[in-house]
Design a protein around this motif. Structure first.
Motif, mmCIF file in Angstrom:
data_model
loop_
_atom_site.group_PDB
_atom_site.id
_atom_site.type_symbol
_atom_site.label_atom_id
_atom_site.label_comp_id
_atom_site.label_asym_id
_atom_site.label_seq_id
_atom_site.Cartn_x
_atom_site.Cartn_y
_atom_site.Cartn_z
ATOM 1 N N PRO A 126 -20.836 -4.529 62.136
ATOM 2 C CA PRO A 126 -21.994 -5.423 62.333
ATOM 3 C C PRO A 126 -22.687 -5.217 63.684
ATOM 4 C CG PRO A 126 -20.140 -6.627 61.403
ATOM 5 C CD PRO A 126 -19.617 -5.285 61.788
ATOM 6 N N ALA A 127 -21.901 -5.081 64.756
ATOM 7 C CA ALA A 127 -22.494 -4.893 66.081
ATOM 8 C C ALA A 127 -23.121 -3.510 66.204
ATOM 9 C CB ALA A 127 -21.432 -5.095 67.163
ATOM 10 N N ILE A 128 -22.506 -2.492 65.589
ATOM 11 C CA ILE A 128 -23.075 -1.142 65.603
ATOM 12 C C ILE A 128 -24.434 -1.145 64.916
ATOM 13 C CG2 ILE A 128 -22.814 1.172 64.614
ATOM 14 C CD1 ILE A 128 -19.827 0.965 65.134
ATOM 15 N N ARG A 129 -24.545 -1.830 63.788
ATOM 16 C CA ARG A 129 -25.805 -1.911 63.056
ATOM 17 C C ARG A 129 -26.866 -2.663 63.850
ATOM 18 N NH1 ARG A 129 -28.357 0.848 59.547
ATOM 19 N NH2 ARG A 129 -26.582 0.898 58.119
ATOM 20 N N LEU A 130 -26.470 -3.703 64.542
ATOM 21 C CA LEU A 130 -27.417 -4.554 65.261
ATOM 22 C C LEU A 130 -27.926 -3.915 66.546
ATOM 23 C CD1 LEU A 130 -28.711 -7.419 65.277
ATOM 24 C CD2 LEU A 130 -26.734 -8.173 66.607
ATOM 25 N N ALA A 131 -27.117 -3.067 67.170
ATOM 26 C CA ALA A 131 -27.476 -2.475 68.461
ATOM 27 C C ALA A 131 -28.696 -1.572 68.332
ATOM 28 C CB ALA A 131 -26.287 -1.684 69.008
ATOM 29 N N ASP A 132 -29.372 -1.351 69.461
ATOM 30 C CA ASP A 132 -30.510 -0.428 69.474
ATOM 31 C C ASP A 132 -30.060 0.989 69.134
ATOM 32 O OD1 ASP A 132 -32.658 -2.287 70.558
ATOM 33 O OD2 ASP A 132 -31.141 -2.471 72.117
ATOM 34 N N LEU A 133 -28.855 1.334 69.567
ATOM 35 C CA LEU A 133 -28.262 2.620 69.219
ATOM 36 C C LEU A 133 -26.801 2.376 68.839
ATOM 37 C CD1 LEU A 133 -28.300 5.703 69.014
ATOM 38 C CD2 LEU A 133 -27.689 5.801 71.437
ATOM 39 N N GLY A 134 -26.487 2.559 67.570
ATOM 40 C CA GLY A 134 -25.112 2.407 67.098
ATOM 41 C C GLY A 134 -24.416 3.751 67.063
ATOM 42 N N ILE A 135 -23.229 3.820 67.669
ATOM 43 C CA ILE A 135 -22.497 5.078 67.785
ATOM 44 C C ILE A 135 -21.115 4.911 67.169
ATOM 45 C CG2 ILE A 135 -21.590 6.828 69.365
ATOM 46 C CD1 ILE A 135 -23.668 5.842 71.418
ATOM 47 N N ALA A 136 -20.775 5.779 66.228
ATOM 48 C CA ALA A 136 -19.438 5.775 65.625
ATOM 49 C C ALA A 136 -18.700 7.027 66.047
ATOM 50 C CB ALA A 136 -19.537 5.723 64.099
ATOM 51 N N PHE A 137 -17.432 6.861 66.399
ATOM 52 C CA PHE A 137 -16.597 8.010 66.721
ATOM 53 C C PHE A 137 -16.017 8.544 65.418
ATOM 54 C CE2 PHE A 137 -16.724 5.937 70.905
ATOM 55 C CZ PHE A 137 -17.123 7.029 71.669
ATOM 56 N N GLY A 138 -16.477 9.740 65.034
ATOM 57 C CA GLY A 138 -16.402 10.204 63.669
ATOM 58 C C GLY A 138 -15.065 10.468 63.041
ATOM 59 N N THR A 139 -14.152 11.164 63.721
ATOM 60 C CA THR A 139 -12.956 11.617 63.012
ATOM 61 C C THR A 139 -12.069 10.460 62.586
ATOM 62 O OG1 THR A 139 -11.733 11.916 65.105
ATOM 63 C CG2 THR A 139 -12.950 13.820 64.247
ATOM 64 N N ARG A 140 -12.126 9.356 63.303
ATOM 65 C CA ARG A 140 -11.301 8.211 62.925
ATOM 66 C C ARG A 140 -12.127 7.013 62.473
ATOM 67 N NH1 ARG A 140 -10.904 8.338 68.711
ATOM 68 N NH2 ARG A 140 -11.710 6.443 69.709
ATOM 69 N N ALA A 141 -13.433 7.188 62.338
ATOM 70 C CA ALA A 141 -14.305 6.073 61.982
ATOM 71 C C ALA A 141 -14.153 5.712 60.509
ATOM 72 C CB ALA A 141 -15.760 6.414 62.279
ATOM 73 N N THR A 142 -14.213 4.424 60.223
ATOM 74 C CA THR A 142 -14.199 3.956 58.841
ATOM 75 C C THR A 142 -15.556 4.235 58.195
ATOM 76 O OG1 THR A 142 -14.980 1.760 59.473
ATOM 77 C CG2 THR A 142 -12.581 2.113 59.444
ATOM 78 N N PRO A 143 -15.611 4.290 56.873
ATOM 79 C CA PRO A 143 -16.908 4.484 56.205
ATOM 80 C C PRO A 143 -17.940 3.437 56.610
ATOM 81 C CG PRO A 143 -15.116 4.816 54.652
ATOM 82 C CD PRO A 143 -14.486 4.309 55.915
ATOM 83 N N ALA A 144 -17.493 2.190 56.839
ATOM 84 C CA ALA A 144 -18.429 1.135 57.238
ATOM 85 C C ALA A 144 -19.049 1.436 58.593
ATOM 86 C CB ALA A 144 -17.709 -0.212 57.268
ATOM 87 N N ALA A 145 -18.239 1.901 59.540
ATOM 88 C CA ALA A 145 -18.754 2.225 60.875
ATOM 89 C C ALA A 145 -19.711 3.407 60.812
ATOM 90 C CB ALA A 145 -17.594 2.518 61.827
ATOM 91 N N ARG A 146 -19.357 4.413 60.019
ATOM 92 C CA ARG A 146 -20.232 5.574 59.873
ATOM 93 C C ARG A 146 -21.586 5.184 59.271
ATOM 94 N NH1 ARG A 146 -18.537 10.964 59.426
ATOM 95 N NH2 ARG A 146 -16.415 11.400 60.128
ATOM 96 N N ALA A 147 -21.533 4.351 58.242
ATOM 97 C CA ALA A 147 -22.764 3.954 57.564
ATOM 98 C C ALA A 147 -23.662 3.121 58.467
ATOM 99 C CB ALA A 147 -22.428 3.174 56.290
ATOM 100 N N ALA A 148 -23.058 2.329 59.356
ATOM 101 C CA ALA A 148 -23.836 1.453 60.231
ATOM 102 C C ALA A 148 -24.429 2.189 61.423
ATOM 103 C CB ALA A 148 -22.962 0.304 60.723
ATOM 104 N N ALA A 149 -23.861 3.353 61.767
ATOM 105 C CA ALA A 149 -24.215 4.036 63.007
ATOM 106 C C ALA A 149 -25.508 4.838 62.894
ATOM 107 C CB ALA A 149 -23.075 4.948 63.429
ATOM 108 N N ASP A 150 -26.203 4.937 64.020
ATOM 109 C CA ASP A 150 -27.346 5.841 64.143
ATOM 110 C C ASP A 150 -26.879 7.233 64.536
ATOM 111 O OD1 ASP A 150 -29.522 3.781 63.880
ATOM 112 O OD2 ASP A 150 -28.538 2.999 65.666
ATOM 113 N N LEU A 151 -25.744 7.284 65.226
ATOM 114 C CA LEU A 151 -25.205 8.547 65.739
ATOM 115 C C LEU A 151 -23.706 8.584 65.479
ATOM 116 C CD1 LEU A 151 -25.508 11.144 67.536
ATOM 117 C CD2 LEU A 151 -25.052 9.652 69.504
ATOM 118 N N VAL A 152 -23.214 9.675 64.914
ATOM 119 C CA VAL A 152 -21.781 9.850 64.686
ATOM 120 C C VAL A 152 -21.298 10.976 65.597
ATOM 121 C CG1 VAL A 152 -19.967 10.435 63.038
ATOM 122 C CG2 VAL A 152 -21.937 9.064 62.301
#
Length: 204
Positions: A126-152
Motif C-alpha cells: 500500500p505505501a509503495i503504491r501511494l508513494a511518488d516513487l515505489g521501489i521493490a527489491f526484486g529477488t525477494r519481493a512478493t508479487p504484491a510489492a512488484r505490482a505496486a512498484a514503479d521501479l523493481v
C-alpha cells in the motif's frame, strides 16, 4: 513408561543451550545510506522490530543522525497535524504496521516532499503504491510489492537505488539545460517576429 516415550531415552527435557540468529547489515549499505544523506535524502526506517533492535540497526547504518526513534503506538496518538510536525525529527519508526507506513508517506507528501518507498513484502505494497516513487527489491519481493512498484531493483542493492538517483538527477539537469537554451533562443525569435509585425502593422 510415558505415552510416546521410547525406551532408553531421557524422560525429562534437558536444557542444551541457546540458538541465536543475526540479520547482519550488508557491508556496503552504510556507505550507500551516507551518500544518500549527502545527496539530501531524508531516510526514515520503518520496521516491525522492537525499538531497541531498530535503533541499534539504524545506528549501524547511520540512519539516525541525531533524529528520533518513535513507535507505531506513538504515531497512533498523533493527529495528522502533529505527525507532520514530528516527522522531520524522526529517523526510525519501530513496531510499524502497513497503516503506519501509509501515514508516514502521506505526511511527507503533505509537507511537499517527493517520497520514495522501498520494500519487498505484501505489507509494504500500500505505501509503495501511494508513494511518488515505489521501489521493490526484486529477488525477494512478493508479487504484491512488484505490482505496486514503479521501479523493481533486480539485484536487491541499495547502491542501485543511489545510482538511479544520481543518473536521474543528471538527466533532469540536462533536460533543464536544454530547455533553457531552446526557450531562450525561441523567445528571441518570437520577440523579433512580434516587434517586426508591430512595426509594419501586419499580423504575425
Amino acid at each position: 513408561m510415558l505415552p510416546g516415550h521410547l525406551p532408553g531415552t531421557p524422560s525429562k527435557r534437558e536444557f542444551l543451550g541457546f540458538l541465536a540468529f543475526a540479520d547482519r547489515v550488508r557491508g556496503s549499505a552504510r556507505d550507500a545510506v551516507s551518500r544518500l544523506a549527502d545527496a539530501g535524502v531524508h531516510i526514515v526506517m520503518i520496521t516491525g522490530d522492537h525499538p531497541g533492535t531498530a535503533e541499534s540497526m539504524a545506528r549501524e547504518l547511520g540512519v539516525l543522525d541525531g533524529r528520533r526513534v518513535v513507535t507505531g503506538a506513538e504515531l497512533d496518538d498523533l493527529d495528522d497535524r502533529a505527525l507532520d510536525e514530528l516527522l522531520p525529527e524522526v529517523g526510525v519508526v519501530a513496531r510499524g504496521t502497513p497503516v503506519h507506513k501509509v501515514r508516514v508517506v502521506q505526511a511527507f507528501q503533505r509537507l511537499g516532499r517527493t517520497v520514495a518507498m522501498t520494500g519487498d513484502g505484501a505489507n509494504d505494497a500500500p505505501a509503495i503504491r501511494l508513494a511518488d516513487l515505489g521501489i521493490a527489491f526484486g529477488t525477494r519481493a512478493t508479487p504484491a510489492a512488484r505490482a505496486a512498484a514503479d521501479l523493481v531493483v533486480t539485484d536487491d542493492r541499495l547502491e542501485t537505488v543511489l545510482a538511479a538517483l544520481v543518473e536521474g538527477r543528471a538527466m533532469w539537469a540536462s533536460v533543464r539545460q536544454a530547455l533553457a537554451i531552446l526557450v531562450g533562443g525561441n523567445l528571441g525569435e518570437i520577440a523579433f517576429t512580434l516587434l517586426g509585425a508591430a512595426a509594419t502593422g501586419t499580423s504575425p
